[in-house]
Design a protein around this motif. Structure first.
Motif, PDB file in Angstrom:
ATOM      1  N   THR A 160       0.837  -1.188   0.000  1.00  0.00           N
ATOM      2  CA  THR A 160       0.000   0.000   0.000  1.00  0.00           C
ATOM      3  C   THR A 160       0.875   1.242   0.000  1.00  0.00           C
ATOM      4  O   THR A 160       1.813   1.347   0.801  1.00  0.00           O
ATOM      5  N   ARG A 170      -1.354  -4.722   7.136  1.00  0.00           N
ATOM      6  CA  ARG A 170      -0.424  -4.112   6.176  1.00  0.00           C
ATOM      7  C   ARG A 170       0.926  -3.778   6.808  1.00  0.00           C
ATOM      8  O   ARG A 170       1.778  -3.164   6.160  1.00  0.00           O
ATOM      9  N   THR A 182      -0.747  -2.194  -4.642  1.00  0.00           N
ATOM     10  CA  THR A 182      -2.059  -2.569  -5.179  1.00  0.00           C
ATOM     11  C   THR A 182      -3.159  -1.648  -4.667  1.00  0.00           C
ATOM     12  O   THR A 182      -4.275  -1.668  -5.183  1.00  0.00           O
ATOM     13  N   THR A 183      -2.847  -0.843  -3.641  1.00  0.00           N
ATOM     14  CA  THR A 183      -3.807   0.130  -3.111  1.00  0.00           C
ATOM     15  C   THR A 183      -3.066   1.409  -2.760  1.00  0.00           C
ATOM     16  O   THR A 183      -1.850   1.408  -2.520  1.00  0.00           O
ATOM     17  N   ARG A 231      -3.389   6.848  -9.212  1.00  0.00           N
ATOM     18  CA  ARG A 231      -4.255   5.690  -9.446  1.00  0.00           C
ATOM     19  C   ARG A 231      -4.426   5.435 -10.945  1.00  0.00           C
ATOM     20  O   ARG A 231      -4.412   4.284 -11.397  1.00  0.00           O
ATOM     21  N   LEU A 235      -4.702   1.663 -10.070  1.00  0.00           N
ATOM     22  CA  LEU A 235      -5.122   1.375  -8.702  1.00  0.00           C
ATOM     23  C   LEU A 235      -6.581   1.771  -8.493  1.00  0.00           C
ATOM     24  O   LEU A 235      -7.078   2.713  -9.108  1.00  0.00           O
ATOM     25  N   PRO A 236      -7.300   1.076  -7.610  1.00  0.00           N
ATOM     26  CA  PRO A 236      -8.704   1.407  -7.360  1.00  0.00           C
ATOM     27  C   PRO A 236      -8.839   2.687  -6.541  1.00  0.00           C
ATOM     28  O   PRO A 236      -7.910   3.093  -5.842  1.00  0.00           O
ATOM     29  N   GLY A 237     -10.028   3.294  -6.624  1.00  0.00           N
ATOM     30  CA  GLY A 237     -10.295   4.475  -5.812  1.00  0.00           C
ATOM     31  C   GLY A 237     -10.732   5.650  -6.651  1.00  0.00           C
ATOM     32  O   GLY A 237     -11.041   5.537  -7.835  1.00  0.00           O
ATOM     33  N   GLU A 286     -10.185   1.859   1.889  1.00  0.00           N
ATOM     34  CA  GLU A 286      -9.287   2.171   0.773  1.00  0.00           C
ATOM     35  C   GLU A 286      -8.255   1.068   0.542  1.00  0.00           C
ATOM     36  O   GLU A 286      -7.824   0.842  -0.592  1.00  0.00           O
ATOM     37  N   CYS A 287      -7.870   0.396   1.617  1.00  0.00           N
ATOM     38  CA  CYS A 287      -6.869  -0.666   1.501  1.00  0.00           C
ATOM     39  C   CYS A 287      -7.495  -2.032   1.233  1.00  0.00           C
ATOM     40  O   CYS A 287      -6.780  -3.049   1.212  1.00  0.00           O
ATOM     41  N   GLY A 288      -8.809  -2.077   1.053  1.00  0.00           N
ATOM     42  CA  GLY A 288      -9.472  -3.343   0.750  1.00  0.00           C
ATOM     43  C   GLY A 288      -9.521  -4.305   1.900  1.00  0.00           C
ATOM     44  O   GLY A 288      -9.641  -5.524   1.698  1.00  0.00           O
TER      45      GLY A 288
END
Length: 410
Positions: free
Chosen positions: A2, A22, A69-70, A86, A91-93, A301-303
């Motif tokens: 992360t 994490r 990945t985040t 991102r 990256l997602p978000g 946010e970190c899944g």
């Protein structure tokens, strides 16, 4: 892995405690000289965290080497940086289109107005004459403010053409600004959380003073949650969710939306940000949500897993809560208070000897406090009494050596 962007205002946040899964698998960008907690594999520092190019270069270097990945970014100033990263690294978000809509006060009002949400009359400002032209059509007072700033920085209330002409030279050419009508009314906020398209919570609150500009007069200010029977509560929540739908929001988003309510009861959008609220509000929300909203959102946010049903249940049963912060005065602190009776989460942000004079005072934001705390109660009357009593005790407990300015002590 992360990647975390850590604003100087967030260096004290316990990321390793909030994100134990994490630990050792986080890398971060932070300002040089700021203490960062444990749990990070690598921390890259920049000399000036306001320097977009430096922050992005450090983040790209970390991303290229560690392949995150985040990405986690809690500060307003990092929203657009994070959206760029991102997009570059898949990256997602929150993406760039959404970040722009939530940051740019002109763009957000255009989206809102198209959706039928009431907004103040407004116009972009590219030159000083744009303000005077606006005043010619809509006589003052008007508000002149940066399109993408936060914390009520750089805001001017202008009542006439002569006052517009007296704005600092070069101000409007150096920073994108907007001008909008001054809305008479009480300022409210809604803090809402949506995960994977499902609404988790929306908490409606009222600022205890006219809002973020109260720090101009060194007045204590904060927020208080609305009672279940307050007719404004469902109305404000509804407008907040309409706003989320009006902007190009991703399925997972948190917002801090501010609304004016006029004396006639009309709800008018002030502005909205796609982040957890700042100042003392997160501490107050912890008593409503059952968890710190910054921890909740960091894990989202970190899944990482969250018990969202427990959050919903806690909101339904939570007592009323209020937060308050005492802003600095222009000078040096000589004495600090003890925690007042009935205060929760009482925090002294500065100690005896700390100096808020000169440029530091001039650059203060609405979320800068020398002390902050929370009170809770089962009804509105008891909440008011607790808030008034603690404000009086904390204010009386500070002693200041005030700075002399232009021959006067202020």
């Amino acid at each position: 892995m992360t990647l975390v962007l850590i604003s100087p205002r967030h260096t004290s946040l316990p990321f390793a405690h909030w994100l134990p899964e994490r630990a050792g698998r986080m890398v971060a960008v932070a300002a040089a000289g700021t203490p960062i907690g444990d749990g990070f594999r690598e921390v890259r520092t920049v000399a000036d965290y306001r320097d977009d190019a430096a922050v992005l270069a450090a983040a790209r270097d970390l991303a290229n080497r560690h392949r995150p990945t985040t990405l986690l970014a809690l500060a307003e100033s990092d929203l657009e940086r994070a959206s760029l990263l991102r997009g570059e690294f898949g990256l997602p978000g929150l993406g760039s289109a959404a970040a722009a809509a939530y940051r740019d006060k002109v763009l957000m009002k255009e989206y809102a107005r198209k959706a039928g949400i009431r907004v103040p009359d407004f116009a972009p400002v590219r030159r000083p004459s744009d303000v005077t032209d606006f005043l010619a059509v809509r006589p003052g007072p008007v508000v002149v403010k940066p399109r993408s700033a936060s914390g009520a920085t750089g805001v001017y209330v202008v009542d006439s053409v002569s006052e517009a002409a007296a704005l600092p030279a070069g101000l409007l050419e150096s920073t994108p600004y907007e001008v909008e009508e001054f809305v008479e009314g009480q300022l409210y906020h809604v803090d809402a959380f949506r995960v994977d398209g499902c609404r988790v919570a929306a908490v409606a609150s009222r600022y205890t003073t006219p809002g973020c500009l109260s720090h101009w007069s060194d007045s204590p200010h904060g927020s208080r949650t609305l009672t279940a029977g307050d007719p404004l509560r469902p109305l404000l929540v509804r407008e907040a969710w309409r706003l989320v739908e009006a902007l190009p929001s991703p399925p997972t988003v948190c917002v801090h939306a501010e609304f004016f309510v006029t004396p006639e009861g009309t709800v008018v959008l002030c502005e909205v940000a796609a982040r957890v609220a700042g100042g003392t509000i997160p501490v107050m929300l912890r008593h409503v949500l059952g968890t710190d909203p910054r921890e909740l959102w960091a894990r989202v946010e970190c899944g990482l897993p969250n018990d969202l049903d427990a959050v919903r249940e806690h909101v339904a049963a939570a007592p009323l809560a209020a937060c308050c912060g005492l802003p600095p005065r222009r000078g040096r602190i000589r004495r600090t208070p003890h925690a007042p009776a009935g205060a929760l989460d009482f925090t002294l942000h500065n100690g005896a000897g700390d100096d808020w004079g000169g440029e530091r005072y001039a650059q203060r934001k609405s979320g800068d406090f020398v002390a902050s705390w929370v009170v809770t109660a089962d009804d509105d009357e008891r909440l008011t009494a607790a808030l008034d009593a603690t404000v009086a005790q904390v204010s009386a407990g500070f002693d200041w050596e005030l700075e002399a300015v232009s021959g006067a002590v202020i």
